[in-house]
Design an enzyme around this catalytic site. Sequence first.
Site, PDB file in Angstrom:
ATOM      1  N   CYS A 265       0.790  -1.232   0.000  1.00 48.39           N
ATOM      2  CA  CYS A 265       0.000   0.000   0.000  1.00 48.39           C
ATOM      3  C   CYS A 265       0.822   1.282   0.000  1.00 48.39           C
ATOM      4  CB  CYS A 265      -0.947  -0.005   1.188  1.00 48.39           C
ATOM      5  SG  CYS A 265      -2.186  -1.298   1.045  1.00 48.39           S
TER       6      CYS A 265
HETATM    7  N1  LIG Z   1      -3.283  -5.380   1.474  1.00 44.93           N
HETATM    8  C1  LIG Z   1      -3.619  -4.396   2.278  1.00 44.93           C
HETATM    9  O1  LIG Z   1      -3.131  -4.279   3.409  1.00 44.93           O
HETATM   10  C2  LIG Z   1      -4.631  -3.359   1.851  1.00 44.93           C
HETATM   11  C3  LIG Z   1      -5.180  -2.498   2.816  1.00 44.93           C
HETATM   12  C4  LIG Z   1      -6.118  -1.563   2.419  1.00 44.93           C
HETATM   13  C5  LIG Z   1      -6.464  -1.453   1.076  1.00 44.93           C
HETATM   14  N2  LIG Z   1      -5.884  -2.280   0.146  1.00 44.93           N
HETATM   15  C6  LIG Z   1      -6.289  -2.150  -1.253  1.00 44.93           C
HETATM   16  O2  LIG Z   1      -7.232  -3.185  -1.556  1.00 44.93           O
HETATM   17  C7  LIG Z   1      -7.062  -3.642  -2.900  1.00 44.93           C
HETATM   18  C8  LIG Z   1      -6.780  -5.130  -2.902  1.00 44.93           C
HETATM   19  O3  LIG Z   1      -5.560  -5.354  -2.234  1.00 44.93           O
HETATM   20  P1  LIG Z   1      -5.102  -6.813  -1.755  1.00 44.93           P
HETATM   21  O4  LIG Z   1      -3.833  -6.624  -1.025  1.00 44.93           O
HETATM   22  O5  LIG Z   1      -6.236  -7.502  -1.097  1.00 44.93           O
HETATM   23  O6  LIG Z   1      -4.824  -7.487  -3.203  1.00 44.93           O
HETATM   24  P2  LIG Z   1      -4.347  -8.969  -3.518  1.00 44.93           P
HETATM   25  O7  LIG Z   1      -3.405  -8.853  -4.644  1.00 44.93           O
HETATM   26  O8  LIG Z   1      -3.920  -9.643  -2.258  1.00 44.93           O
HETATM   27  O9  LIG Z   1      -5.674  -9.703  -4.003  1.00 44.93           O
HETATM   28  C9  LIG Z   1      -6.426  -9.312  -5.093  1.00 44.93           C
HETATM   29  C10 LIG Z   1      -7.272 -10.487  -5.588  1.00 44.93           C
HETATM   30  O10 LIG Z   1      -8.086 -10.022  -6.674  1.00 44.93           O
HETATM   31  C11 LIG Z   1      -8.187 -11.075  -7.637  1.00 44.93           C
HETATM   32  N3  LIG Z   1      -8.641 -10.530  -8.913  1.00 44.93           N
HETATM   33  C12 LIG Z   1      -7.949  -9.806  -9.832  1.00 44.93           C
HETATM   34  N4  LIG Z   1      -8.749  -9.463 -10.846  1.00 44.93           N
HETATM   35  C13 LIG Z   1      -9.983  -9.969 -10.593  1.00 44.93           C
HETATM   36  C14 LIG Z   1     -11.244  -9.950 -11.265  1.00 44.93           C
HETATM   37  N5  LIG Z   1     -11.381  -9.305 -12.419  1.00 44.93           N
HETATM   38  N6  LIG Z   1     -12.282 -10.582 -10.697  1.00 44.93           N
HETATM   39  C15 LIG Z   1     -12.147 -11.222  -9.522  1.00 44.93           C
HETATM   40  N7  LIG Z   1     -10.991 -11.273  -8.840  1.00 44.93           N
HETATM   41  C16 LIG Z   1      -9.926 -10.659  -9.361  1.00 44.93           C
HETATM   42  C17 LIG Z   1      -6.792 -11.658  -7.645  1.00 44.93           C
HETATM   43  O11 LIG Z   1      -6.774 -12.965  -8.220  1.00 44.93           O
HETATM   44  C18 LIG Z   1      -6.457 -11.656  -6.151  1.00 44.93           C
HETATM   45  O12 LIG Z   1      -6.888 -12.845  -5.522  1.00 44.93           O
HETATM   46  C19 LIG Z   1      -5.958  -2.773  -3.490  1.00 44.93           C
HETATM   47  O13 LIG Z   1      -6.519  -1.679  -4.110  1.00 44.93           O
HETATM   48  C20 LIG Z   1      -5.174  -2.338  -2.246  1.00 44.93           C
HETATM   49  O14 LIG Z   1      -4.500  -1.118  -2.472  1.00 44.93           O
HETATM   50  C21 LIG Z   1      -4.999  -3.240   0.513  1.00 44.93           C
END
Ligand SMILES: NC(=O)c1ccc[n+]([C@@H]2O[C@H](COP(=O)([O-])OP(=O)(O)OC[C@H]3O[C@@H](n4cnc5c(N)ncnc54)[C@H](O)[C@@H]3O)[C@@H](O)[C@H]2O)c1
Length: 429
Positions: A265
């Site tokens: 992030c």
């Molecule tokens: N990781 C964190 O600590 C955190 C905290 C707050 C916000 N965020 C935000 O949340 C969002 C997700 O982050 P994350 O860390 O959970 O990501 P991640 O990479 O861990 O997981 C994302 C998931 O989305 C899936 N995906 C991709 N395209 C897709 C589609 N078209 N349909 C269905 N599934 C699909 C992927 O296969 C994956 O499993 C980002 O925008 C991130 O900035 C993350």
Amino acid sequence: MRISIIGTGYVGTVTGTCFAHMGHEVVCVDVDPERVKKINAGEPPIYEEGLEELLKDHAGKNLRATLDYDAAIAGTDISFICVPTPTDADGRIDLRFVREASRSIGQRLKNKKSYHIVVVKSTVVPGTTSGVARPILEQESGKKAGEGFGVGMNPEFLREGKAVYDFQHPDRIVIGADDPKAAAIIRQLYAGYTCPVLETDTKTAEMIKYVSNAFLATKISFANEVGNICKRLGIDTYKVMEGVGLDARISPHFLRSGLGFGGSCFPKDVKALIGKAAEVDYEPLLLKTVLKVNDKQPEIALRLLKKHVPDLKGKKIAVLGLAFKDDTDDIRESRAIPLIGALLAEGAKVVAYDRMAAGHMKNVYPNIGYAKTAGDALDGAEACLIATEWKEFEKLDVEFARMRQKIVIDGRRVVDPRGKDIIYEGLCW
Ligand SMILES: NC(=O)c1ccc[n+]([C@@H]2O[C@H](COP(=O)([O-])OP(=O)(O)OC[C@H]3O[C@@H](n4cnc5c(N)ncnc54)[C@H](O)[C@@H]3O)[C@@H](O)[C@H]2O)c1
């Protein structure tokens, strides 16, 4: 309520599982069959404290995962988009996953009779929900937002490693919506929460998330800058920040100096905010410097190491900790990555250890050594670098005796050198 979660990474899996635990019916959708299989078997696809127990309780009951958007959208009333939002090579946000997810949902809304809400939970730059997700949903569904379906933005503030706790005990909930019906339904979902709930338009909600992360990243770079000065002055920066953090206007959090911030992030969100500012013709000098200070910290660690071991060629160097922080297996933007890169460029033989994240790091550096314990990594090493604040490193003592030279460069202030027979060098202290 019947909820679909689109994307089952850190945010999606935790959100889905916690909503299921609150008694909702949850369907998780992902494009990765492995993740779907794992969730249905009650196994979290990522490590998060407390997640496995909760998932086991709900998988196959009121929580299931699928690859099938049709059934997920038809069978739920509200969808949360939790897909990745990386930055591209120019540092601008890459919205292709958000576009793809919006297209997939929009196509299914076409034939849906009942009102459905689409909430963007991914971190997206201001204007994305109303200017990117909404038009795609309208185009694909042939319906107008606010009439056939609602759109909202609900940023996520959880910390990796403490994500379940944070989802259940947030400091605040931000609900962004451009129509009151959508806002009211999203608010109902969080009815049991006692924290402040802030309602805004979608653009403001998006900006709140960026500004929170940019501010926390700024605090870390500020602490690192102060730490670098303090080290030269022979002042303990941790004592300084203890004194500073007692000021209620400042707070003691995010003032620990060291190797800098990583993770999925902070680096990408600061970059994306810089990119967005450039789009509107503003140069964010402070934010650019926050990244520069962060990038310098691993270089400083290498410089300190070379003070003790000037020629690293062929020397065994242990790197303890690979995850970007403790309590997670996530190595995205981990400071260990540039650190190992710099060691390899100097010709060092790197042996790394991390209790959770070694598997992921093998994809980045398949050709370095990986030890099963910290002691094994230290065995015969000329020096060690500590890159992650894992609690277990606090207890290291007799293990240092296995080193050829007991030089410890601590990037996270986890080793207390008092009473230990080591040559200790703190990064900023
Ligand atoms: N990781 C964190 O600590 C955190 C905290 C707050 C916000 N965020 C935000 O949340 C969002 C997700 O982050 P994350 O860390 O959970 O990501 P991640 O990479 O861990 O997981 C994302 C998931 O989305 C899936 N995906 C991709 N395209 C897709 C589609 N078209 N349909 C269905 N599934 C699909 C992927 O296969 C994956 O499993 C980002 O925008 C991130 O900035 C993350």
